[in-house]
Design a protein around this motif. Structure first.
Motif, PDB file in Angstrom:
ATOM      1  N   GLU A  88       0.835  -1.208   0.000  1.00 54.71           N
ATOM      2  CA  GLU A  88       0.000   0.000   0.000  1.00 54.71           C
ATOM      3  C   GLU A  88       0.868   1.256   0.000  1.00 54.71           C
ATOM      4  OE1 GLU A  88      -3.539   2.237   0.005  1.00 54.71           O
ATOM      5  OE2 GLU A  88      -3.186   0.119  -0.409  1.00 54.71           O
ATOM      6  N   ARG A  91       2.246   1.726  -3.393  1.00 58.09           N
ATOM      7  CA  ARG A  91       1.204   2.218  -4.288  1.00 58.09           C
ATOM      8  C   ARG A  91       0.950   3.703  -4.042  1.00 58.09           C
ATOM      9  NH1 ARG A  91      -3.870   3.467  -4.138  1.00 58.09           N
ATOM     10  NH2 ARG A  91      -4.189   2.796  -2.006  1.00 58.09           N
ATOM     11  N   LEU A  92       0.874   4.095  -2.773  1.00 56.73           N
ATOM     12  CA  LEU A  92       0.651   5.510  -2.441  1.00 56.73           C
ATOM     13  C   LEU A  92       1.839   6.365  -2.897  1.00 56.73           C
ATOM     14  CD1 LEU A  92      -0.909   5.236   1.129  1.00 56.73           C
ATOM     15  CD2 LEU A  92      -2.066   5.867  -0.993  1.00 56.73           C
ATOM     16  N   ARG A  93       3.062   5.831  -2.728  1.00 58.66           N
ATOM     17  CA  ARG A  93       4.239   6.564  -3.174  1.00 58.66           C
ATOM     18  C   ARG A  93       4.197   6.744  -4.687  1.00 58.66           C
ATOM     19  NH1 ARG A  93       7.743   4.247  -0.072  1.00 58.66           N
ATOM     20  NH2 ARG A  93       7.894   2.370  -1.314  1.00 58.66           N
ATOM     21  N   GLN A  94       3.801   5.684  -5.410  1.00 57.85           N
ATOM     22  CA  GLN A  94       3.713   5.768  -6.869  1.00 57.85           C
ATOM     23  C   GLN A  94       2.642   6.792  -7.279  1.00 57.85           C
ATOM     24  OE1 GLN A  94       5.676   4.406  -9.091  1.00 57.85           O
ATOM     25  NE2 GLN A  94       4.561   5.241 -10.800  1.00 57.85           N
ATOM     26  N   GLU A  95       1.501   6.738  -6.590  1.00 60.58           N
ATOM     27  CA  GLU A  95       0.442   7.711  -6.887  1.00 60.58           C
ATOM     28  C   GLU A  95       0.918   9.136  -6.620  1.00 60.58           C
ATOM     29  OE1 GLU A  95      -3.168   6.863  -4.789  1.00 60.58           O
ATOM     30  OE2 GLU A  95      -3.502   4.988  -5.872  1.00 60.58           O
ATOM     31  N   ALA A  96       1.629   9.321  -5.518  1.00 63.52           N
ATOM     32  CA  ALA A  96       2.135  10.653  -5.173  1.00 63.52           C
ATOM     33  C   ALA A  96       3.134  11.132  -6.226  1.00 63.52           C
ATOM     34  CB  ALA A  96       2.792  10.638  -3.790  1.00 63.52           C
ATOM     35  N   GLN A  97       3.990  10.218  -6.697  1.00 68.91           N
ATOM     36  CA  GLN A  97       4.941  10.598  -7.734  1.00 68.91           C
ATOM     37  C   GLN A  97       4.208  10.967  -9.021  1.00 68.91           C
ATOM     38  OE1 GLN A  97       7.536   7.196  -7.931  1.00 68.91           O
ATOM     39  NE2 GLN A  97       8.912   7.990  -6.352  1.00 68.91           N
ATOM     40  N   GLU A  98       3.178  10.179  -9.354  1.00 69.75           N
ATOM     41  CA  GLU A  98       2.406  10.492 -10.560  1.00 69.75           C
ATOM     42  C   GLU A  98       1.689  11.832 -10.409  1.00 69.75           C
ATOM     43  OE1 GLU A  98      -0.134   7.130 -11.086  1.00 69.75           O
ATOM     44  OE2 GLU A  98       1.497   5.827 -11.764  1.00 69.75           O
ATOM     45  N   GLN A  99       1.089  12.056  -9.235  1.00 61.91           N
ATOM     46  CA  GLN A  99       0.403  13.325  -9.002  1.00 61.91           C
ATOM     47  C   GLN A  99       1.402  14.474  -9.015  1.00 61.91           C
ATOM     48  OE1 GLN A  99      -1.722  12.807  -5.322  1.00 61.91           O
ATOM     49  NE2 GLN A  99      -3.396  11.688  -6.271  1.00 61.91           N
ATOM     50  N   THR A 102       2.282  15.128 -12.581  1.00 65.26           N
ATOM     51  CA  THR A 102       1.162  15.812 -13.224  1.00 65.26           C
ATOM     52  C   THR A 102       1.101  17.268 -12.760  1.00 65.26           C
ATOM     53  OG1 THR A 102      -0.065  13.742 -13.295  1.00 65.26           O
ATOM     54  CG2 THR A 102      -1.337  15.753 -13.553  1.00 65.26           C
TER      55      THR A 102
END
Length: 182
Positions: A88, A91-99, A102
Motif C-alpha cells: 500500500e 502504491r501511495l508513493r507511486q500515486e504521489a509521484q504520478e500526481q 502531473t
C-alpha cells in the motif's frame, strides 16, 4: 533355618553381623509393617503426585505447543499485514509521484501560458509605447520644423491644419525612404 542360625549363634560368640534370633524376628515384623504402610498409604499418594506432575508437564507442553502454533499464526498474520502495508505504501508513493509529475507538468504549462501572456502584453505595451512615442515625436518634429520654417520664411505658420498635413507628408516621405533602404 532360623533355629539353626540361633543355635549357631549360641554356640559361638556373638557375631556382630548376624543379629540374634528374637531381634531378627522383631526386625522382620517391623519391616513388614512399615513396608505394608508405605505400600498401602504412601505409595499411592506418591504415585498420585507423580501422575499429577506428569499430567501437568504434558499439559504444559501441549499448551506451549498450542501457544507456539498460535504465535506462529499471529506472526504470519503480522507478516501478511506488513507486506500489505508495504504494498500500500509503494502504491501511495507511486500515486504521489504520478500526481507530483502531473502537478509539475500543469505548473509548467501554466507558467508557460503566463509567460506567453506576459510576453504578449509586453509586445502590446511596446507597440503602444512605440506608437505613442512616434506620435509625440511627430508632434515635436512638426513643431520644430514649423518653428524653423517660420524663422526661415520670416512669418508665422500657425495654421494648425496645414501644419499637420505638411508634417505628416514630410514624415511619411521619410518613413518610405527608410523602409526602401532596408
Amino acid at each position: 533355618m532360623i533355629a539353626n542360625l540361633v543355635a549357631l549363634a549360641a554356640e559361638e560368640e556373638q557375631n556382630p553381623l548376624i543379629p540374634a534370633g528374637p531381634e531378627l524376628l522383631v526386625g522382620t515384623i517391623a519391616f513388614a509393617i512399615v513396608f505394608f504402610f508405605f505400600w498401602k498409604k504412601l505409595l499411592p499418594n506418591i504415585n498420585k503426585v507423580l501422575e499429577e506432575r506428569r499430567a501437568a508437564i504434558e499439559g504444559g507442553i501441549e499448551e506451549a505447543d498450542a501457544m507456539k502454533v498460535e504465535a506462529q499464526s499471529v506472526l504470519e498474520q503480522y507478516k501478511a499485514q506488513l507486506a500489505e502495508a508495504r504494498h500500500e505504501a509503494a502504491r501511495l508513493r507511486q500515486e504521489a509521484q504520478e500526481q507530483g509529475a502531473t502537478l509539475i507538468a500543469d505548473m509548467r504549462a501554466e507558467g508557460q501560458r503566463q509567460r506567453e501572456e506576459i510576453i504578449a502584453a509586453g509586445h502590446s505595451q511596446l507597440e503602444a509605447d512605440r506608437k505613442a512615442a512616434s506620435q509625440a515625436l511627430r508632434q515635436d518634429v512638426g513643431k520644430l520644423a514649423t518653428d524653423l520654417a517660420g524663422k526661415l520664411v520670416g512669418e508665422s505658420l500657425e495654421d494648425h491644419a496645414r501644419q499637420s498635413r505638411v508634417i505628416d507628408r514630410f514624415l511619411d516621405d521619410l518613413e518610405e525612404k527608410a523602409e526602401a533602404t532596408r
